[in-house]
Motif scaffolding. Structure first.
Motif, PDB file in Angstrom:
ATOM      1  N   UNK A  77     -10.416  -0.167   7.370  1.00 38.00           N
ATOM      2  CA  UNK A  77      -9.623  -1.376   7.130  1.00 38.00           C
ATOM      3  C   UNK A  77      -9.007  -1.249   5.736  1.00 38.00           C
ATOM      4  N   UNK A  78      -7.738  -1.625   5.616  1.00 39.32           N
ATOM      5  CA  UNK A  78      -7.009  -1.464   4.360  1.00 39.32           C
ATOM      6  C   UNK A  78      -6.589  -2.844   3.846  1.00 39.32           C
ATOM      7  N   UNK A  79      -6.940  -3.139   2.596  1.00 40.06           N
ATOM      8  CA  UNK A  79      -6.521  -4.385   1.956  1.00 40.06           C
ATOM      9  C   UNK A  79      -5.077  -4.272   1.493  1.00 40.06           C
ATOM     10  N   UNK A  80      -4.771  -4.847   0.330  1.00 42.45           N
ATOM     11  CA  UNK A  80      -3.421  -4.801  -0.246  1.00 42.45           C
ATOM     12  C   UNK A  80      -3.447  -4.068  -1.578  1.00 42.45           C
ATOM     13  N   UNK A  81      -2.337  -3.426  -1.914  1.00 40.04           N
ATOM     14  CA  UNK A  81      -2.223  -2.742  -3.195  1.00 40.04           C
ATOM     15  C   UNK A  81      -3.021  -1.459  -3.292  1.00 40.04           C
ATOM     16  N   UNK A  82      -3.373  -0.862  -2.163  1.00 41.45           N
ATOM     17  CA  UNK A  82      -4.183   0.362  -2.146  1.00 41.45           C
ATOM     18  C   UNK A  82      -3.291   1.606  -2.146  1.00 41.45           C
ATOM     19  N   UNK A  83      -3.859   2.717  -2.625  1.00 43.26           N
ATOM     20  CA  UNK A  83      -3.191   4.012  -2.581  1.00 43.26           C
ATOM     21  C   UNK A  83      -4.154   4.991  -1.934  1.00 43.26           C
ATOM     22  N   UNK A  84      -3.715   5.626  -0.851  1.00 46.20           N
ATOM     23  CA  UNK A  84      -4.485   6.695  -0.225  1.00 46.20           C
ATOM     24  C   UNK A  84      -3.773   7.968  -0.647  1.00 46.20           C
ATOM     25  N   UNK A  85      -4.439   8.776  -1.474  1.00 44.51           N
ATOM     26  CA  UNK A  85      -3.833   9.939  -2.114  1.00 44.51           C
ATOM     27  C   UNK A  85      -3.400  11.015  -1.143  1.00 44.51           C
ATOM     28  N   UNK A  86      -2.576  11.917  -1.651  1.00 42.75           N
ATOM     29  CA  UNK A  86      -2.054  13.028  -0.863  1.00 42.75           C
ATOM     30  C   UNK A  86      -3.196  13.833  -0.263  1.00 42.75           C
ATOM     31  N   UNK A  87      -3.105  14.078   1.037  1.00 36.83           N
ATOM     32  CA  UNK A  87      -4.045  14.900   1.798  1.00 36.83           C
ATOM     33  C   UNK A  87      -5.453  14.321   1.869  1.00 36.83           C
ATOM     34  N   UNK A  88      -5.667  13.090   1.480  1.00 38.41           N
ATOM     35  CA  UNK A  88      -6.987  12.460   1.627  1.00 38.41           C
ATOM     36  C   UNK A  88      -7.203  12.084   3.089  1.00 38.41           C
ATOM     37  N   UNK A  89      -8.437  12.276   3.569  1.00 38.94           N
ATOM     38  CA  UNK A  89      -8.803  11.954   4.940  1.00 38.94           C
ATOM     39  C   UNK A  89      -9.880  10.891   4.939  1.00 38.94           C
ATOM     40  N   UNK A  90      -9.560   9.719   5.471  1.00 41.64           N
ATOM     41  CA  UNK A  90     -10.532   8.641   5.578  1.00 41.64           C
ATOM     42  C   UNK A  90     -10.891   8.473   7.043  1.00 41.64           C
ATOM     43  N   UNK A  92       0.850  -1.198   0.000  1.00 43.12           N
ATOM     44  CA  UNK A  92       0.000   0.000   0.000  1.00 43.12           C
ATOM     45  C   UNK A  92       0.880   1.240   0.000  1.00 43.12           C
ATOM     46  N   UNK A  93       0.319   2.354  -0.495  1.00 39.24           N
ATOM     47  CA  UNK A  93       1.004   3.641  -0.439  1.00 39.24           C
ATOM     48  C   UNK A  93       0.084   4.629   0.274  1.00 39.24           C
ATOM     49  N   UNK A  94       0.595   5.201   1.360  1.00 43.28           N
ATOM     50  CA  UNK A  94      -0.102   6.241   2.098  1.00 43.28           C
ATOM     51  C   UNK A  94       0.624   7.529   1.721  1.00 43.28           C
ATOM     52  N   UNK A  95       0.048   8.305   0.807  1.00 40.18           N
ATOM     53  CA  UNK A  95       0.751   9.464   0.269  1.00 40.18           C
ATOM     54  C   UNK A  95       0.840  10.593   1.292  1.00 40.18           C
ATOM     55  N   UNK A  96       1.623  11.633   0.941  1.00 42.08           N
ATOM     56  CA  UNK A  96       1.907  12.762   1.825  1.00 42.08           C
ATOM     57  C   UNK A  96       0.646  13.328   2.466  1.00 42.08           C
ATOM     58  N   UNK A  97       0.722  13.509   3.766  1.00 46.86           N
ATOM     59  CA  UNK A  97      -0.317  14.154   4.564  1.00 46.86           C
ATOM     60  C   UNK A  97      -1.680  13.464   4.497  1.00 46.86           C
ATOM     61  N   UNK A  98      -1.720  12.209   4.101  1.00 46.61           N
ATOM     62  CA  UNK A  98      -2.979  11.466   4.137  1.00 46.61           C
ATOM     63  C   UNK A  98      -3.272  11.073   5.582  1.00 46.61           C
ATOM     64  N   UNK A  99      -4.547  10.820   5.864  1.00 53.24           N
ATOM     65  CA  UNK A  99      -4.965  10.408   7.201  1.00 53.24           C
ATOM     66  C   UNK A  99      -5.926   9.239   7.073  1.00 53.24           C
ATOM     67  N   UNK A 100      -5.633   8.168   7.800  1.00 54.61           N
ATOM     68  CA  UNK A 100      -6.512   7.002   7.843  1.00 54.61           C
ATOM     69  C   UNK A 100      -6.908   6.806   9.298  1.00 54.61           C
TER      70      UNK A 100
END
Length: 188
Positions: A111-124, A98-106
């Motif tokens: 729950x995170x599977x595999x091969x996911x990308x959480x984009x820059x500054x995205x808030x989940x 997985x890639x947790x991009x700059x300033x993202x928040x989870x």
């Protein structure tokens, strides 16, 4: 809080980071300076070949229904946590690659599977499960399926493992995987 940090052979961990609680860092993983990893709700196990960049925070939060013994947070292999991202979890597993991009928040309910990308500054923050190969992007947290697998970070890991000791003080490896004794191999 007791500090029980295990650094496996091949891991590169900067001295200038905060590691609190029961944490295991897998071989080949690189942890940059100014990272915070806090195991307040139970142990954190970081698998091999992860990259955790500056100002990232990984927190295993306590849940209201705390199990005894507490369930560990397992972070799979080949995850990349870019500068300033934050992961708060009460769940027991983050997938691989997985890639947790700059300033993202989870948040804790994701729950995170595999091969996911959480984009820059995205808030989940809303409770959800990201299926494998999910991409979150944009100010509206748009969702799509990844068109291709995440590229390997092996070259970057190799480079960081060689260069970081020249510029940062590192924590020493302090844990060895135990080899079965000769006696147990022979069955005696």
């Amino acid at each position: 809080m007791a500090h029980n940090v295990k650094i496996l052979p091949g891991a590169t961990v900067c001295e200038d980071c905060t590691l609190e609680g029961d944490i295991t860092i897998g071989g080949g993983t690189v942890i940059h300076p100014r990272v915070s990893i806090i195991a307040e709700g139970g142990p954190i196990i970081i698998a091999e070949y992860c990259i955790i960049e500056e100002y990232s925070k990984i927190i295993h939060k306590k849940s209201e229904k705390q199990e005894n013994p507490p369930k560990p947070l397992f972070i799979g292999a080949h995850n990349v946590f870019e500068v300033g991202c934050k992961l708060e979890s009460i769940f027991g597993h983050i997938g691989e690659s997985n890639v947790f991009e700059c300033k993202s928040f989870v948040g804790t309910s994701v729950r995170i599977g595999s091969g996911c990308v959480i984009g820059a500054a995205c808030n989940l923050t809303a409770p959800q499960t990201l299926a494998d190969n999910t991409v979150i992007w944009g100010a509206e947290n748009n969702i799509r399926e990844a068109l291709e697998k995440q590229p390997s970070q092996v070259l970057q890991l190799d480079f960081l493992g060689k260069v970081m000791p020249n510029y940062h003080r590192l924590r020493k490896q302090n844990f060895h995987k135990r080899q079965p004794s000769r006696q147990s191999q022979d069955g005696k």
